[in-house]
Structures are given as C-alpha cells and as structure tokens.
Design a protein around this motif. Structure first.
Motif, short mmCIF file in Angstrom:
data_model
loop_
_atom_site.label_atom_id
_atom_site.label_comp_id
_atom_site.label_asym_id
_atom_site.label_seq_id
_atom_site.Cartn_x
_atom_site.Cartn_y
_atom_site.Cartn_z
N VAL A 42 62.04 28.09 50.82
CA VAL A 42 61.91 28.09 49.36
C VAL A 42 62.96 29.01 48.75
CG1 VAL A 42 59.45 27.59 49.47
CG2 VAL A 42 60.20 29.96 49.44
N THR A 43 63.23 28.77 47.45
CA THR A 43 64.30 29.50 46.77
C THR A 43 63.79 30.49 45.74
OG1 THR A 43 64.47 27.73 45.12
CG2 THR A 43 65.88 27.57 47.08
N GLY A 44 62.48 30.71 45.66
CA GLY A 44 61.95 31.65 44.68
C GLY A 44 60.49 31.95 44.95
N THR A 45 59.92 32.77 44.07
CA THR A 45 58.51 33.15 44.20
C THR A 45 57.73 32.63 43.01
OG1 THR A 45 58.94 35.27 43.12
CG2 THR A 45 59.07 35.22 45.53
N LEU A 46 56.43 32.52 43.21
CA LEU A 46 55.53 31.99 42.18
C LEU A 46 54.43 32.99 41.89
CD1 LEU A 46 55.12 28.35 43.54
CD2 LEU A 46 56.44 29.02 41.53
N GLN A 47 53.85 32.88 40.69
CA GLN A 47 52.71 33.69 40.31
C GLN A 47 51.43 32.96 40.69
OE1 GLN A 47 52.81 36.79 39.06
NE2 GLN A 47 55.05 36.77 39.15
N GLY A 48 50.56 33.62 41.43
CA GLY A 48 49.30 33.00 41.82
C GLY A 48 48.62 33.78 42.92
N PRO A 107 45.14 26.23 55.32
CA PRO A 107 44.11 26.19 56.37
C PRO A 107 44.44 25.26 57.53
CG PRO A 107 43.37 25.02 54.42
CD PRO A 107 44.63 25.71 54.04
N ALA A 108 45.28 24.27 57.31
CA ALA A 108 45.56 23.31 58.37
C ALA A 108 46.58 23.83 59.37
CB ALA A 108 46.02 21.98 57.77
N PHE A 109 47.70 24.39 58.88
CA PHE A 109 48.81 24.76 59.77
C PHE A 109 49.15 26.24 59.73
CE2 PHE A 109 49.45 20.35 58.37
CZ PHE A 109 49.33 19.71 59.60
N GLY A 110 48.42 27.02 58.92
CA GLY A 110 48.62 28.47 58.90
C GLY A 110 49.89 28.92 58.22
N LEU A 111 50.46 28.10 57.35
CA LEU A 111 51.67 28.48 56.63
C LEU A 111 51.31 29.30 55.39
CD1 LEU A 111 53.61 25.09 56.77
CD2 LEU A 111 53.98 27.11 58.19
N PRO A 112 52.18 30.22 54.96
CA PRO A 112 51.91 30.98 53.73
C PRO A 112 51.89 30.04 52.53
CG PRO A 112 54.14 31.42 54.53
CD PRO A 112 53.45 30.64 55.61
N ALA A 113 50.98 30.30 51.60
CA ALA A 113 50.84 29.42 50.44
C ALA A 113 50.32 30.23 49.26
CB ALA A 113 49.89 28.26 50.77
N ILE A 114 50.37 29.60 48.08
CA ILE A 114 49.95 30.25 46.83
C ILE A 114 49.18 29.21 46.00
CG2 ILE A 114 50.70 31.40 44.71
CD1 ILE A 114 53.24 32.22 46.13
#
Length: 705
Positions: free
Chosen positions: A453-459, A465-472
C-alpha cells in the motif's frame, strides 16, 4: 334450454370483495347528496350496530392477528361517522326549523335522552364523553399501538432467526417456517397499521366537537335570521339536534376506541379476554375473602350505604367459599389418584397443578451440526434475507465452488444467533468446536493491506481473520481512497464468507465422513459401474478408503479425479492395505494434477530442496528405524524446522509458492513433521513431478548441518 348464472364478478368471493368499494362510494355520496331522515336513521343504526359487532369481536379475539382487518375497519368506521356528520349537518341546518325530528328519529331520541330538558347538562355531558374518548381511550390505545409496533419491529429479526434455527435443526418443516415468518411479518404490519389508524380516531373526536359547535351556532343563525324564529325556539330545536347528532356519532366512536384498546393491549394466550379476566381475577379465594372483609368493613362505617356494601361483601364471601370448596375437591381427587384414565396422581397443595413429565426418548438427543455459524444480534441482517442479507447466497456459492474444486459436497452450514456473544462477533464451529471467529461491523468496510500500500487510513486497526493480514475498519466514505492506495476493500459479509471458505478448505479432511465417501461412490457408480462394482468391500473397506481420501485432503490434494484414485487403489491393494502407502501411490498417479494445482502456469518449478548429506542422513535413519520408529536428533530437527521456515518465507517474498522437493520415501514423514511449523509448505516427491517440467532450486535446507 340454457341455465341462467350470475356473472363471475357477482358471485362468491368477488361479491365480498366489492363490499369495501361500495361502502366508500356510499360514504362519498353521503357527503355530497342530501339524505332523507329515514336513510339517516338507517345509517346511524348501522353505525351503532357496527361498533357493537367490532367490540364483541375484539372481546372474543384470542390474539391480535385473529382480527387483522381491524385497522382497516377502524379507518372505514371513522370515515363513515364523518360522512354521517356531514349528511346530518346539512339536514339539521336546512330542515331544523321544522322541529326536533327534522334529522330523523335516532338523533331526536339521543338528544332527548341526553339533554333531558336541560341544555347545559347536555352540552357538558357531551363534552365529557368526547374528552374521555379523545384523552383517555384513544390516546392510550394509540400509545400502546405505537410501542407495540416499535417492539414488534425490533424483535422481528430475532424471531426470524429463531425460525431459521428451528428449520435448520429439523424441528419444523418448510411450510411451518414459511407460515411463522408470515405471521411475524403480519404482526409488525398490524401494530404499525394500528398506530396510524389510531390517529384517525383522535381526529374524529376533535371533528365531533367542531361539528357540534358549528351545528349549534349555524342553527341559531339560520333559525333566527333566515326563518324568523324566536331565539328560545331556535335554541330548543337546533341544540337538541346538534347534541343528538354529536352523541349518536360519539358513542359508536367510544365503543370502537375501546375495542381498539382491547385488541392492542392483548397479551398472547389461548383464551379470549373474558375468559382471561374471569380466570385471573377470581381464581384465588384468599383475595376474595380479603376483599369481602374490606368491603364489609366499609359498609359498617356510619353514613355509608350499608345495604349495598354488606350485600356486595356477602356475594364476594360466598363466591370465595364456593371457589375454595371446588379447589379442595380437586386437590382431594389428585391425592386419591382419581382422575382421567392414564393421568398421574401427584400429592401436593390443592392449588398447584404439577404437569406430567414425559419420559426421556432418543428424540431428546440432538445431533451436533458438522458445520455451524453463530452470529451476534447486530449481524442478524447479514443472514436475514428479509433485510437484504446476502451471506446465505454466498454460503451456497461457497459450497458449490468447494464441491467443484475439492471433489465432494460439504455439509450444510447451520446458522444461529447467539445472544451470549458480542453483538458484532461471529464464530465458525466444526462438530460443535470453534475453529475460527472474529468481529465485523455492518456499514463499514475492511481495508486489507496486502503488503504494497502507498498510504495510511484512519480507522480501527485489526487483523484479517482469514489470512492474518493487517487491516483497518473504515467508513464507506473512505472506500475509494483505500482502493486507490492499494488496499483490498471488502464489506462485512465478504469477510465472514471468505473466512468460512478458508476454514472449509483447511478442514476438508475432517468434513469428509463415511456418508460423504459412500455418496462419492454412488455418484461414480452411475458413470462407471464396473469400476466401483467390486471395490468395497471386496478390494478395500470403506473406512480405509475414507482414511486414504482424508490423507490426500489433509495435504491439499483434491479428490475430483476419483476414477484415477479408484484405479490406483485397485492396482496396489493386493500388495498393501496401509492407507498411507496407498495415498502415496495415488499422489504419484495424480502428480500432474498436483503440480498443476500448485504451479498453474510455466514449465519451470522453483523449489526448495534438502542438502545431499542431509538427505543421506535421513534416508539412513529411515532404513534403520523404519517409518514407524524413525528418530531424528533434536538439534537436527530444530535446524531443519528453522531453515525450512526461513526458506518458505523467502519463496513467498519472491512470489513463488513454498514447495519442498524430497525423495519419495521421505515425503510423508517430512510432510507430517513440518505441517505445524510451516502450514503453507507443500512437500512433493521426485516421483510426482511430470517429465515435462524443469526444476530450479532456489534454496537448500541443511547446508550448514
């Protein structure tokens, strides 16, 4: 000779369907066309009879939905009264100078009955009746209907989920579930309609007062100015007609408002209102004894009407005595065991009815669902089709795709709501045991970071829950921005469906039971009967076949090619019945399919291999101890595990699947050994690779051992 028959629109059901349009047309006609006094008498009498019928029907109604037409009847009766007010006002103002019977005998009789020679008393009594109807009865019934509608709508999703749960559990059939869903929907619509219809009744009460005032003032003006009547004569005629007109409309209105309150204040039971009142007011003799004593004591106070109070006290005391005597007789009957044939006699207090307890049966044992999904109450809209939930369709699609890809039909997913969970949480169960879960938020989107990803988000930060990737978790307004930054954005339903799909594929081997294996054989027998004819139990038993297929599924090998699997078992079953060895032979036969599954494109296979010295060491240990007793020195085992993890991570960072290539004898042992440490690692043997593929070694494990 031809027989004469009524047209289809005049017979049976269609003729009843014309009742409402005909009544509406008549009400409009009454507002426009002048009516003679006789017709006014007929319509006023019909209005009174209709209100009595509605009241009695509401009293004998067991539950509100038994009188679903009540909101419409309430509206129609209100419009009928207003139409009669308009029609009678015309007659009163045009013919009132001729006498008190100008608008018909009904209005004259009600006016004489209420006024009784005193116009002030008549006006006061009429206003009191109107205020009672407007402030007490109508307002209270409207409030109950409003609250009932709110609670019915709030409880609607939970009731529908309970119906779906009973249907999924097999407690009810599809027809009963459809009927109960319809009843839940009708209940919410009924209370909503009652809430709206009650506003008409309140407006009718206000209109009654205004019409009465207009009749009095207008009548006095018409009588004195236009017909040169004396003021006293005009007041006598027009006030009697106005009060009688108002009363003949307000009494039916009060009756129907009372019926409205009775209907919406009903508590669901199997008895009508009258039976409930009698049973619950006069079922305890102690209450009646105390009431008789209090009323009798009041009758002894000086100045009180002694006869009335003492007579009522005696009636209450006598009723209490008869009731206690009857209950004592029923208690004695229960103690002696007397009663209907087959009844169980239970000793105890005479007023306590002990229900008969049924014997336990095998029907009381509820089987555990193979696959289950439990959701918190805020996620009910996800699985409720009435609220636009798409998760049920997605689950059907998941099972269909699983059957097409893996090779057998997964069990149905039974969905239930669980009030003990967090409102936005869900969990996935396998044979009653939780295998996964998470928390999703309706109305928001999960922005998953795939690593580029190229930036950050507010949240709110979380983990997919499926693949353990960071999410917002983000709002809908940030969706386009997140996608432009490289995030994978999905809604709450997709999160649950993806997690469920991932777990179903992960636990495919445990979902394959003997029933599913037999269904596979039955399906294959339709296409190749000779292939399956002598397989079970002559060649191999069903449990061994199940174990072979489970071994394949546990390592991600699809079993769509059942023809090759059965043929390989038939060729090798004479030499061994061991499921592990037979599964290895099947893997060799399915080698091209396995490699195609891992490497969909390209002829070059980037793989991880073992150092040659490590291979010789492991093969020597295998030949010495055998597959059952092979022992690896702990330090060497740790080294293999750590270096394999590092090599798998390097492969995935380069964009390649993590594949370890080993000699055939070592493949099943290393696959079991490394499964927990490197779950995404696929272990292949040299025998499984097609000759058309080229091997490129990217990493060597054990080079420093």
């Amino acid at each position: 000779m031809r027989s004469l028959a009524l047209p289809s629109w005049m017979s049976g059901q269609n003729s009843r369907a014309l009742a409402a349009p005909v009544l509406i047309i008549r009400m409009l006609a009454m507002m426009v066309l002048p009516l003679p006094p006789f017709l006014l008498d007929m319509f006023f009498s019909f209005n009174i009879a209709l209100s009595i019928i509605v009241l009695l029907t509401s009293l004998y109604t067991v539950k509100p939905l038994d009188f679903m037409a009540f909101p419409s009847i309430l509206l129609m009766s209100t419009m009928l009264r207003l139409s009669l007010n308009v029609a009678s006002t015309r007659v009163v103002l045009t013919e009132g100078h001729t006498g008190p019977d100008a608008a018909g005998k009904v209005i004259e009789a009600f006016g004489h009955f209420l006024i009784g020679g005193n116009y002030t008393v008549g006006v006061v009594v009429f206003v009191i009746l109107t205020i009672i109807n407007f402030v007490v009865v109508t307002k209270g019934a409207g409030r109950i209907a409003e609250v009932g509608a709110r609670f019915a709508l709030d409880a609607m999703p939970g009731k529908q989920m309970a119906i779906d749960a009973d249907l999924n559990a097999g407690l009810i059939g599809e027809n009963e579930a459809r009927s109960r869903r319809k009843e839940v929907s009708q209940e919410a619509e009924f209370y909503g309609a009652m809430d709206g219809a009650s506003k008409y009744v309140r407006g009718d009460a206000i209109a009654g007062i205004i019409v009465t005032v207009v009749n009095i003032l207008g009548g006095l003006y018409v009588g004195v100015v236009q017909h040169d009547m004396l003021f006293a004569d005009a007041a006598s005629n027009y006030m009697l007609l106005a009060i009688g007109d108002g009363l003949v409309a307000q009494i039916p209105s009060l009756v129907i408002s009372t019926a409205s309150g009775i209907v919406v204040s009903r508590v669901a039971s199997d008895e009508d209102v009258g039976s409930q009142m009698i049973m619950q007011l006069f079922e305890k003799p102690q209450v009646m004894y105390i009431s008789a004593a209090i009323v009798g004591g009041m009758g002894l106070i000086p100045g009180m009407p002694h006869i009335a109070f003492i007579l009522l006290s005696a009636m209450l005391g006598g009723g209490a005595y008869l009731l206690s005597k009857r209950l004592s007789g029923e208690g004695a009957m229960a103690k002696t065991g007397a009663g209907p044939s087959g009844a169980v006699a239970v000793e105890g207090p005479p007023s306590v009815a002990v229900p008969e307890v049924e014997e336990a049966t095998w029907q009381d044992i509820v089987p555990i669902d193979t696959l289950g999904l439990e959701v918190g109450y805020r996620l009910i809209p996800l699985v409720d089709q009435a609220q636009g939930g798409e998760l049920l369709k997605r689950i059907k699609g998941i099972r269909k795709k699983f059957a097409q890809d893996i090779g057998f039909l997964a069990p149905s997913v039974h969905i239930r709501d669980n009030l003990e969970m967090r409102p936005s949480a869900y969990r996935i169960l396998l044979k009653g045991v939780e295998i996964g879960g998470g928390e999703v938020f309706l109305g928001q989107f999960l922005a998953i970071n795939p690593g580029m990803v190229t930036g950050t988000l507010q949240g709110a930060e979380t983990i997919d829950p499926a693949f353990g990737l960071p999410a917002i978790w983000i709002d809908a307004s940030q969706r386009d921005q997140a996608q432009s930054m490289g995030y994978t954005v999905v809604d709450a339903g997709t999160v649950v469906a993806t997690h469920l799909n991932h777990l179903i594929n992960t636990y495919a081997s445990e979902l394959l039971g003997r029933q599913e294996v037999q269904a596979l054989l039955d399906h294959l027998q339709k296409e190749a009967p000779k292939l399956v004819e002598n397989l079970v139990p002559d060649t191999i038993t069903l449990p061994i076949l199940q174990k072979i297929l489970q071994n394949l599924l546990s390592e991600g090998v699809h079993i769509r090619d059942m023809r090759t699997i059965i043929e390989t078992i038939a060729e090798n079953a004479d030499r061994t019945k061991d499921p592990t060895q037979l599964a290895e032979q099947i893997r060799i036969a399915l080698g091209r399919s396995i490699v195609q599954q891992i490497f969909p494109t390209g002829d070059e296979l980037p793989v991880i291999t073992l150092d040659a010295r490590l291979e010789r060491l492991l093969l020597q240990a295998l030949s010495t101890g055998g597959a059952e007793n092979m022992a690896i020195e702990p330090g060497l085992a740790d080294t293999i595990m750590i270096q394999t993890q590092q090599a798998a991570q390097q492969q995935e960072q380069m964009g390649y699947p993590a594949v370890l290539l080993v000699p055939g004898p070592l493949r099943p042992l290393l696959a079991r050994f490394l499964r927990r440490a490197v779950p995404h690692l696929r272990v292949l043997s040299n025998n499984e690779l097609p000759d058309s593929k080229t091997i490129r070694v990217t990493t060597v494990v054990g080079g420093q051992a």
